[in-house]
Design a protein around this motif. Structure first.
Motif, PDB file in Angstrom:
ATOM      1  N   UNK A 113      -3.795   0.425  -2.669  1.00  0.00           N
ATOM      2  CA  UNK A 113      -2.773  -0.450  -3.235  1.00  0.00           C
ATOM      3  C   UNK A 113      -1.803   0.367  -4.089  1.00  0.00           C
ATOM      4  N   UNK A 114      -0.515   0.093  -3.933  1.00  0.00           N
ATOM      5  CA  UNK A 114       0.485   0.822  -4.725  1.00  0.00           C
ATOM      6  C   UNK A 114       0.299   0.491  -6.206  1.00  0.00           C
ATOM      7  N   UNK A 115       0.868   1.327  -7.061  1.00  0.00           N
ATOM      8  CA  UNK A 115       0.684   1.147  -8.508  1.00  0.00           C
ATOM      9  C   UNK A 115       1.131  -0.233  -8.985  1.00  0.00           C
TER      10      UNK A 115
ATOM     11  N   UNK B  18       0.833  -1.190   0.000  1.00  0.00           N
ATOM     12  CA  UNK B  18       0.000   0.000   0.000  1.00  0.00           C
ATOM     13  C   UNK B  18       0.866   1.237   0.000  1.00  0.00           C
ATOM     14  N   UNK B  19       0.327   2.289  -0.581  1.00  0.00           N
ATOM     15  CA  UNK B  19       1.019   3.574  -0.621  1.00  0.00           C
ATOM     16  C   UNK B  19       0.115   4.633  -0.004  1.00  0.00           C
ATOM     17  N   UNK B  20       0.732   5.593   0.675  1.00  0.00           N
ATOM     18  CA  UNK B  20       0.019   6.693   1.298  1.00  0.00           C
ATOM     19  C   UNK B  20      -0.654   7.554   0.235  1.00  0.00           C
ATOM     20  N   UNK B  21      -1.892   7.901   0.464  1.00  0.00           N
ATOM     21  CA  UNK B  21      -2.643   8.773  -0.423  1.00  0.00           C
ATOM     22  C   UNK B  21      -2.502  10.205   0.102  1.00  0.00           C
ATOM     23  N   UNK B  22      -1.654  10.989  -0.526  1.00  0.00           N
ATOM     24  CA  UNK B  22      -1.416  12.350  -0.059  1.00  0.00           C
ATOM     25  C   UNK B  22      -2.603  13.272  -0.295  1.00  0.00           C
TER      26      UNK B  22
ATOM     27  N   UNK C 271      -8.105  -0.678  -7.484  1.00  0.00           N
ATOM     28  CA  UNK C 271      -7.371   0.358  -6.750  1.00  0.00           C
ATOM     29  C   UNK C 271      -8.328   1.402  -6.169  1.00  0.00           C
ATOM     30  N   UNK C 272      -9.620   1.064  -6.129  1.00  0.00           N
ATOM     31  CA  UNK C 272     -10.623   1.984  -5.574  1.00  0.00           C
ATOM     32  C   UNK C 272     -11.028   1.603  -4.148  1.00  0.00           C
ATOM     33  N   UNK C 273     -10.442   0.549  -3.607  1.00  0.00           N
ATOM     34  CA  UNK C 273     -10.708   0.112  -2.246  1.00  0.00           C
ATOM     35  C   UNK C 273      -9.537   0.527  -1.356  1.00  0.00           C
ATOM     36  N   UNK C 274      -9.812   0.710  -0.075  1.00  0.00           N
ATOM     37  CA  UNK C 274      -8.759   1.094   0.860  1.00  0.00           C
ATOM     38  C   UNK C 274      -8.918   0.347   2.179  1.00  0.00           C
ATOM     39  N   UNK C 275      -7.807  -0.051   2.800  1.00  0.00           N
ATOM     40  CA  UNK C 275      -7.873  -0.684   4.109  1.00  0.00           C
ATOM     41  C   UNK C 275      -7.883   0.327   5.259  1.00  0.00           C
TER      42      UNK C 275
ATOM     43  N   UNK D 267     -16.080   3.988  -1.227  1.00  0.00           N
ATOM     44  CA  UNK D 267     -15.540   5.200  -0.603  1.00  0.00           C
ATOM     45  C   UNK D 267     -15.197   6.226  -1.677  1.00  0.00           C
ATOM     46  N   UNK D 268     -15.151   7.481  -1.278  1.00  0.00           N
ATOM     47  CA  UNK D 268     -14.679   8.531  -2.190  1.00  0.00           C
ATOM     48  C   UNK D 268     -13.151   8.483  -2.192  1.00  0.00           C
ATOM     49  N   UNK D 269     -12.506   8.846  -3.289  1.00  0.00           N
ATOM     50  CA  UNK D 269     -11.043   8.756  -3.386  1.00  0.00           C
ATOM     51  C   UNK D 269     -10.296   9.451  -2.245  1.00  0.00           C
TER      52      UNK D 269
END
Length: 181
Positions: free
Chosen positions: A156-158, A116-120, A175-179, A147-149
């Motif tokens: 998930x990272x690229x 996973x990568x941080x969503x800035x 890549x639209x889901x987040x933990x 969820x909204x972006x």
């Protein structure tokens, strides 16, 4: 920090002994195991965060308390659903919890390990106000979808691939889901 355990597994304390010990070195930690105790604790509004340690609060019999928790969050409180939440929460109860108590379209999504990568662009206070959070890591987690972006703190990272000893290392498609939302 308030630990809410309405459906506590007997091994919760031993499984998370290190986490609880570390939390207690940084904050006052209280625990509740009933709806009425949870309601009273929320009314006191003295906690930096509320940690749901299991899915008990998602059960229909705790609907009123779940609504109180959602109101606590709407008025500035921090709520974390973690630890045994993903493992022991009935998925339909999970979806109803977010929809009925919180008014959110969030639903249980994928459950797997990946990077996973941080969503800035996240609106999460941790990203906005504190850049000491990890920029990326690997973990196994239940994701939330719908969820909204900007709601996802990590995505998930690229180049994320399924990490499993059983299944092939296929690229992560969604890549639209987040933990962490």
């Amino acid at each position: 920090i308030l630990l809410v355990s309405l459906d506590k597994e007997e091994f919760l304390d031993s499984m998370y002994k290190t986490l609880f010990k570390k939390l207690r070195t940084k904050a006052n930690v209280s625990s509740v195991e009933t709806s009425s105790a949870t309601e009273s604790a929320l009314a006191a509004r003295k906690y930096a965060a509320v940690l749901l340690t299991d899915g008990g609060l998602a059960q229909p019999k705790h609907r009123r308390t779940a609504q109180s928790l959602a109101e606590y969050a709407r008025t500035g409180g921090t709520v974390i659903a973690g630890l045994h939440w993903a493992t022991f929460t009935n998925l339909s109860y999970n979806n109803e919890f977010w929809r009925d108590a919180w008014g959110l379209p969030w639903k249980a999504g994928s459950y797997h390990r990946t990077t996973f990568a941080l969503n800035f662009s996240s609106t999460a206070a941790q990203v906005r106000d504190c850049y000491t959070v990890s920029r990326g890591f690997s973990m196994k987690a239940l994701h939330l979808k719908g969820i909204r972006p900007e709601e996802g703190m990590y995505y998930p990272s690229d180049d994320a691939r399924l990490q499993s000893l059983v299944f092939p290392a296929e690229p992560i498609q969604d890549h639209d889901e987040s933990p962490v939302v």
